[in-house]
Design an enzyme around this catalytic site. Structure first.
Site, PDB file in Angstrom:
ATOM      1  N   CYS A 581       0.892  -1.221  -0.152  1.00 64.24           N
ATOM      2  CA  CYS A 581      -0.091  -0.142   0.024  1.00 64.24           C
ATOM      3  C   CYS A 581       0.913   1.085  -0.101  1.00 64.24           C
ATOM      4  O   CYS A 581       0.603   2.277  -0.796  1.00 64.24           O
ATOM      5  CB  CYS A 581      -1.000  -0.054   1.106  1.00 64.24           C
ATOM      6  N   HIS A 639      -1.082   7.184   5.271  1.00 63.28           N
ATOM      7  CA  HIS A 639       0.189   6.152   4.987  1.00 63.28           C
ATOM      8  C   HIS A 639       1.278   6.804   4.034  1.00 63.28           C
ATOM      9  O   HIS A 639       1.855   5.914   3.530  1.00 63.28           O
ATOM     10  CB  HIS A 639      -0.374   4.763   4.542  1.00 63.28           C
TER      11      HIS A 639
END
Length: 973
Positions: A581, A639
């Protein structure tokens, strides 16, 4: 044992009424959606014979329901016909015999047409003494809603004064004041988005009503009356739709002559008006929006859908828009072209689809029919001139009856003051100028070319007696001779029509069909929306390639994600820039391969480390859009760094709602840490409270629902300015957690892990539907690019995802780790239902957006993607010989995809070469025998890799090492 049996029986008796209560929540009465078009001709639909206009959504109603091919409006103009639908009474009886606002009596002389008669007076508002159809349905328990054209009286006689709980856009005006593109002039429909289309807005308001009053949730049936202003003049459309139909007319061959003189005015003979065609298609698009909403909200199986028009198409007068041939005449006329209209009814459980009824029916029949279908009880003292069509729908016959029309006016379109009676195949027209009668036998002469009155005197006498008796009983009003009538002046007027108006109409027709045509007003204001488009990027987390409907998923319905693919383009060979990710998101948000700037690892949660994340040398897509006037928001999983300098608010986003770490728990009771600084380990980030910008918030909703709520709010609050929404769901990333609301949808899935995963995907799909619905409700769908994709392939063992036929999963450089579900909708630019099989990559999203906006400053770093719009418009040379590259620095693994081949290499392993187009599962390694191909591809990869940076930070695989090096990783700066 006996005690256990007793307890079980008691439990059953308790549950039975609870089940009954749950069932009672579903309304037993059907919902009703009544769609009324304005001035739409019988032959203005594909399903009724037009080869020029395109109406797939209205055609769907006809295809799935019953068609009455001898369906009539109650009058040849709008207000009387609409009043008859509302009351079940004929115009002669309710007194509104002309469109409200039409001159009558001596005021008619101001038209300077020099006619023989002075038109009769008429009522100018719907009488409050009548119990209208919505009032009758309200009394039967219905929630009622009106959107669009009313035209049945001024203030005090608006829809809310006659039985509608909600009114959106209904007032006294009979046309779209201000035009079809915002800003319009309507006190009951606010302007929100410049250039918004009126028909689409009315559809959006209807969808909003259905959503907010969903009978499956409220237990109350709904009656929604969607009354379009379209296709009433002034006719207006977008440049795009005009071009489509101008080209279509050209391909079919443009007739030299388009008009022919009728009694008072020229009449259009051909359907080739590209402006009107675009107006028709937009209305059909709007119908499609509402029909899809019924499907998506689970209402279609219990909703009656009616579609009709208030009169025939405008072939003379007004905008001279269409031809009703082979029917004679048009709006305002006493012939079939003026009163024969589309008349469709879809009744779940009763109509099977494809039924065609040849029995003559009329607009006054809707009132008793709908009451009958709703089980509300008939009101014969109200709907005096209508009959219920339920017996006909049940397979029985209706008794033959006379249908009567009374129009003691001239009108704008060239019709004549007259009254009409139809019984069986016979149609008699009585004219008030000279008292003559015409008789037509419609089964033998549907075009009304042969008057047979002199051959059937007895039939004329019989029909006249019935007609005159009815008009006397209802107190009908009649036109009167004008004592100032001058026959010479009338002849002079008619001669001017022939010598001046007719040639002018022919010139205008050819002007509309000219490739150089331009109305000179930004296409009636529609091109205000040529300002920068809205951009919505929706990112799923760890979603399997095979876990969406448009990629073949069967056990997890994803109607809203599929809606994006259906409304635009789905990509079968779409890739992301990394198989996990963090790096994948860095590539997406910058439009650049993340290894160019050292983002080759999943970043750690380290709020005290300014180097742990997206370097400040890089611009995000938000950075690029803000100088162009965009409002920007990131929602969900970030993130890309948890240090303050790397926070979304410092990376181009005006607003942020979500969390900074790489994952999160879904239930609020687990969010026990106030901030990232309270964490003591990497996975403590899953327990932090959500942030609104930099402030922790006390949230009470399931995570996915909260993210969806905030997304809808952002769209609603920023509809009037270009916006960029980055909606990065955590779902369906582990931990696998879902509420019973979503779990209960998947009791058919035996595997608990897969069931929870399915529930998480379904929650995300619901939220996406809410965002799409809000775009529809605001009328900005056409002007909004919506992108959906996953950040990488599904980790099948971890979360029970399914990558379909693809090999591998998250973390792998086989296609199961890199190829993702990917779809884009943008109705202004992407053709609905497009499928792209050419390889594309997430880098293309930023490149496409940047290429399509007016941007004050170019990107400071070169983007790696391409603009996909030329590709999707069939100029796909840009996709030939493209190469995609991947690098896993720590595992010394690489991959490359060319048009034909996919190369995967890792130190210590035999290289893998696949002819990817023929071997989607990557089973047949062609390395042996294709060494030169492998060598060539590897050299291409090495050339690319020579421009890359080593990872700039330690990542998730080095968590322990990093913690030892940075004891202060969670400390305040």
């Amino acid at each position: 044992m006996k005690f256990k049996i007793v307890k079980l029986l008691l439990l059953i008796f308790i549950l039975i009424p609870l089940c009954d209560y749950a069932q009672d929540k579903q309304p037993r009465q059907p919902n009703i959606l009544f769609i009324l078009a304005d001035d739409l001709g019988y032959h203005d639909l594909s399903c009724t014979g037009s080869s020029y206009y395109e109406t797939p959504n209205i055609d769907r109603i006809a295809r799935e329901g019953a068609v009455f091919d001898e369906g009539y409006s109650a009058c040849q103009v709008c207000s009387p016909s609409r009043a008859s639908i509302m009351t079940g009474k004929s115009p002669a009886r309710h007194g509104i015999t002309d469109y409200i606002g039409a001159p009558h009596g001596t005021d008619w002389r101001k038209q300077r047409r020099h006619n023989q008669l002075l038109p009769a007076s008429y009522d100018t508002a719907l009488r409050h003494a009548y119990i209208t159809l919505p009032e009758a349905l309200k009394a039967a328990g219905y929630k009622t809603f009106f959107a669009g054209k009313w035209h049945l009286g001024g203030r005090g006689s608006w829809p809310e004064d006659h039985g509608f709980d909600i009114n959106r856009g209904g007032w006294e005006k009979g046309g779209p004041s201000g035009g079809y593109f915002s800003p319009w002039e309507n006190p009951n429909l606010e302007n929100t988005v410049p250039g918004e289309n009126l028909s689409m807005r009315l559809a959006a308001e209807t969808v909003k009503f259905l959503k907010e009053n969903n009978p499956q949730e409220t237990g109350q049936p709904v009656f929604a009356f969607l009354s379009f202003y379209a296709v009433h003049g002034p006719i207006q459309t977008t440049r795009k739709k005009w071009e489509k139909y101008r080209d279509k007319a050209d391909r079919s061959g443009i007739a030299q002559q388009g008009f022919k003189m009728e009694h008072f005015l020229p009449m259009r003979q051909v359907q080739d008006n590209p402006i009107y065609a675009g107006l028709v298609e937009t209305m059909d698009d709007a119908v499609g929006v509402v029909l899809r909403a019924l499907d998506e909200q689970g209402l279609a199986e219990n909703t009656i859908v009616v579609f009709t028009s208030d009169n025939g198409g405008v072939s003379a007068g007004d905008a001279y828009s269409t031809s009703n041939l082979p029917l004679r005449g048009g709006k305002g006329y006493q012939f079939e072209g003026g009163i024969r209209v589309p008349y469709f009814m879809k009744v779940p459980g009763l109509t099977k689809g494809g039924e065609v009824y040849h029995t003559p029916v009329i607009g006054t029949d809707f009132y008793p029919t709908l009451l009958d279908l709703a089980g509300a009880g008939l009101k014969p003292q109200e709907h005096e001139d209508g009959v219920s069509l339920l017996p006909l729908l049940e397979g029985n016959k209706l008794s033959e009856r006379p249908l009567i029309w009374h129009y003691p006016h001239y009108g704008n379109q060239g019709g004549e003051p007259s009254s009409i009676i139809r019984q069986g195949p016979w149609k008699l027209i009585h004219y008030y100028e000279d008292g003559r009668d015409e008789l037509y036998k419609l089964d033998a002469d549907p075009r009304e070319l042969t008057d047979v009155a002199k051959h059937h005197r007895r039939k004329v006498t019989e029909l006249r007696a019935t007609l005159d008796g009815y008009l006397t009983r209802t107190g009908a009003r009649y036109p009167q001779p004008d004592p100032a009538y001058d026959a010479d002046k009338e002849r002079q007027y008619l001669q001017r029509v022939i010598t001046e108006k007719l040639p002018q109409l022919e010139r205008q027709r050819m002007e509309f069909l000219s490739p150089e045509f331009d109305p000179g007003n930004n296409w009636w204001g529609s091109e205000v929306t040529a300002m920068n488009p809205n951009v919505v990027i929706i990112l799923a987390d760890d979603l399997g390639y095979g876990d969406v409907g448009f990629n073949g998923c069967e056990d997890i319905p994803t109607p809203n994600i599929d809606r994006i693919a259906r409304n635009g383009v789905k990509f079968t060979d779409a890739y992301v820039t990394y198989a996990v990710c963090g790096p994948s998101r860095a590539g997406l948000i910058t439009g650049r391969y993340q290894d160019r700037f050292g983002f080759g690892r999943n970043p750690l949660l380290a709020p005290n480390d300014p180097d742990m994340g997206l370097p400040l040398s890089e611009q995000t897509l938000a950075d690029l859009l803000k100088p162009a006037g965009y409002r920007t928001m990131a929602i969900g999983k970030w993130h890309l760094g948890s240090h303050a300098s790397l926070h979304p608010n410092n990376r181009g986003f005006d607003d942020f709602f979500g969390f900074l770490s790489g994952g999160h728990h879904y239930f609020p009771e687990q969010w026990t840490l106030n901030s990232e600084f309270d964490a003591r380990s990497q996975y403590d980030g899953y327990r932090t409270k959500l942030l609104r910008n930099s402030d922790a918030v006390d949230e009470s909703e399931y995570l996915t629902d909260a993210l969806s709520r905030e997304a809808v709010r952002f769209v609603k609050d920023n509809a009037s300015t270009p916006f960029f929404l980055y909606l990065a769901y955590n779902a369906p990333h582990t931990p696998l957690q879902a509420t019973s609301k979503y779990l209960d949808r998947f009791t058919h899935i035996a595997d608990e892990k897969r069931r929870t995963y399915a529930a998480m995907v379904s929650a995300m799909d619901d939220g996406i539907g809410q965002v799409l619905d809000e775009l529809d409700a605001l009328g900005i769908t056409d002007h909004t690019m919506v992108v959906f994709l996953s950040d990488n392939g599904g980790p099948e063992a971890a979360n029970a995802s399914d990558n379909g036929p693809l090999r591998g999963g998250k973390g792998s450089f086989f296609d199961g780790g890199l190829r993702v579900p990917f779809a884009i909708q943008w109705p202004d630019h992407i053709r609905r239902g497009t499928v792209c099989h050419s390889p594309v990559i997430s880098l293309d999203i930023a490149a496409t957006v940047v290429a399509t906006i007016d941007q004050p400053h170019p990107p400071k770093n070169e983007l790696d993607g391409i603009n996909l719009l030329p590709v999707l418009n069939n100029a796909d040379t840009a996709l030939q010989n493209r190469l995609f590259f991947w690098r896993n620095f720590d595992k010394k693994m690489l991959a490359l995809r060319s048009t034909d081949f996919k190369l995967v290499m890792q130190d210590g392993h035999t290289p893998s070469l696949f002819r990817i187009g023929d071997d989607v599962a990557e089973k047949n390694n062609l390395f042996t025998g294709h060494a030169s191909t492998v060598d060539g591809l590897h050299k291409q990869w090495q050339k690319w890799a020579s421009e890359l940076k080593d990872p700039a930070f330690l990542g998730l695989l080095q968590d322990k090492e990093y913690s030892e090096q940075r004891k202060d990783r969670f400390g305040h700066p």
